[in-house]
Write an enzyme that holds these catalytic residues in place. Structure first.
Site, short mmCIF file in Angstrom:
data_model
loop_
_atom_site.label_atom_id
_atom_site.label_comp_id
_atom_site.label_asym_id
_atom_site.label_seq_id
_atom_site.Cartn_x
_atom_site.Cartn_y
_atom_site.Cartn_z
N HIS A 102 52.29 12.25 -16.16
CA HIS A 102 51.84 11.28 -15.17
C HIS A 102 52.17 9.88 -15.65
O HIS A 102 52.19 9.61 -16.84
CB HIS A 102 50.34 11.40 -14.89
CG HIS A 102 49.51 11.36 -16.14
ND1 HIS A 102 49.39 12.45 -17.00
CD2 HIS A 102 48.78 10.37 -16.69
CE1 HIS A 102 48.62 12.12 -18.01
NE2 HIS A 102 48.24 10.86 -17.86
N MET A 103 52.38 9.00 -14.68
CA MET A 103 52.68 7.60 -14.97
C MET A 103 51.48 6.77 -14.52
O MET A 103 51.03 6.89 -13.37
CB MET A 103 53.95 7.20 -14.20
CG MET A 103 54.35 5.76 -14.34
SD MET A 103 55.77 5.42 -13.27
CE MET A 103 57.11 6.01 -14.30
N HIS A 104 50.96 5.97 -15.42
CA HIS A 104 49.89 5.03 -15.05
C HIS A 104 50.55 3.82 -14.39
O HIS A 104 51.56 3.30 -14.89
CB HIS A 104 49.13 4.54 -16.29
CG HIS A 104 48.38 5.61 -17.03
ND1 HIS A 104 47.01 5.76 -16.93
CD2 HIS A 104 48.80 6.61 -17.86
CE1 HIS A 104 46.63 6.77 -17.68
NE2 HIS A 104 47.69 7.30 -18.25
N ASN A 137 51.88 8.02 -21.41
CA ASN A 137 51.47 8.42 -22.75
C ASN A 137 52.10 9.78 -23.05
O ASN A 137 52.14 10.66 -22.18
CB ASN A 137 49.94 8.51 -22.82
CG ASN A 137 49.28 7.16 -22.57
OD1 ASN A 137 49.83 6.11 -22.92
ND2 ASN A 137 48.12 7.18 -21.93
N ILE A 188 40.03 7.76 -12.36
CA ILE A 188 38.57 7.81 -12.27
C ILE A 188 37.92 6.76 -13.18
O ILE A 188 36.76 6.38 -12.96
CB ILE A 188 38.08 9.24 -12.62
CG1 ILE A 188 36.75 9.54 -11.99
CG2 ILE A 188 38.05 9.49 -14.12
CD1 ILE A 188 36.39 11.02 -12.00
N GLU A 198 45.87 12.59 -22.64
CA GLU A 198 44.70 13.48 -22.58
C GLU A 198 44.91 14.63 -21.61
O GLU A 198 44.37 15.71 -21.81
CB GLU A 198 43.46 12.67 -22.14
CG GLU A 198 43.01 11.68 -23.21
CD GLU A 198 41.87 10.79 -22.75
OE1 GLU A 198 41.46 10.89 -21.58
OE2 GLU A 198 41.41 9.98 -23.57
P1 AMP Z 1 46.32 10.13 -20.21
O1 AMP Z 1 45.40 9.68 -21.30
O2 AMP Z 1 47.62 9.37 -20.14
O3 AMP Z 1 46.51 11.64 -20.24
O4 AMP Z 1 45.61 9.78 -18.85
C1 AMP Z 1 44.70 10.61 -18.21
C2 AMP Z 1 43.97 9.77 -17.21
O5 AMP Z 1 43.32 10.63 -16.29
C3 AMP Z 1 42.89 8.88 -17.82
O6 AMP Z 1 43.19 7.51 -17.55
C4 AMP Z 1 41.60 9.34 -17.12
O7 AMP Z 1 40.73 8.27 -16.83
C5 AMP Z 1 42.13 9.99 -15.87
N1 AMP Z 1 41.27 11.01 -15.28
C6 AMP Z 1 40.54 11.95 -15.93
N2 AMP Z 1 39.90 12.74 -15.03
C7 AMP Z 1 40.24 12.27 -13.80
C8 AMP Z 1 39.89 12.64 -12.47
N3 AMP Z 1 39.08 13.67 -12.21
N4 AMP Z 1 40.40 11.92 -11.44
C9 AMP Z 1 41.23 10.87 -11.69
N5 AMP Z 1 41.59 10.47 -12.91
C10 AMP Z 1 41.09 11.16 -13.96
#
Ligand code: AMP
Length: 103
Positions: free
Chosen positions: A97-99, A84, A29, A92
């Site tokens: 999950h994998m970016h 992360n 997002i 977060e």
């Molecule tokens: P992390 O910090 O590795 O846990 O990544 C979490 C990711 O989820 C962040 O890059 C956010 O921008 C993304 N994110 C948060 N809410 C949503 C959502 N509703 N849809 C898609 N991505 C999201």
């Protein structure tokens, strides 16, 4: 329930790039690159540090296989894959999950 479990359950909308029985891929997002995908196993493993070894090795391998499939399909010349781990590792959402980032 984590945010990603809610997305998998269609309780929260997301821009879904790919889905199969085990994995969902959504667009982040808040994209940090031209293409920023999140490759997510449907199994709600909290973090890499919470993986069950050896049981979760196969699904984690599938995250890489999915990155390769998307990279091949989109003919990406290169991309970054990042996971992360833990709050101090910048995580977060506590559902592995994998970016996947490509410029
Ligand atoms: P992390 O910090 O590795 O846990 O990544 C979490 C990711 O989820 C962040 O890059 C956010 O921008 C993304 N994110 C948060 N809410 C949503 C959502 N509703 N849809 C898609 N991505 C999201």
């Amino acid at each position: 329930m984590t945010l990603f479990e809610k997305i998998i359950a269609r309780e929260i909308p997301a821009n879904i790039e790919y889905e199969d029985n085990e994995i969902i891929v959504i667009h982040d997002i808040n994209p940090q690159a031209k293409l920023h995908l999140l490759i997510i196993p449907k199994k709600p493993i909290k973090t890499v540090a919470d993986m069950s070894i050896p049981d979760d090795i196969e699904i984690m391998g599938k995250l890489f296989a999915t990155a390769k499939k998307i990279g091949d399909e989109k003919k990406l010349e290169g991309y970054k894959l990042q996971i992360n781990v833990g709050a101090k590792g910048g995580q977060e959402v506590f559902h592995i999950h994998m970016h996947m980032l490509a410029h």
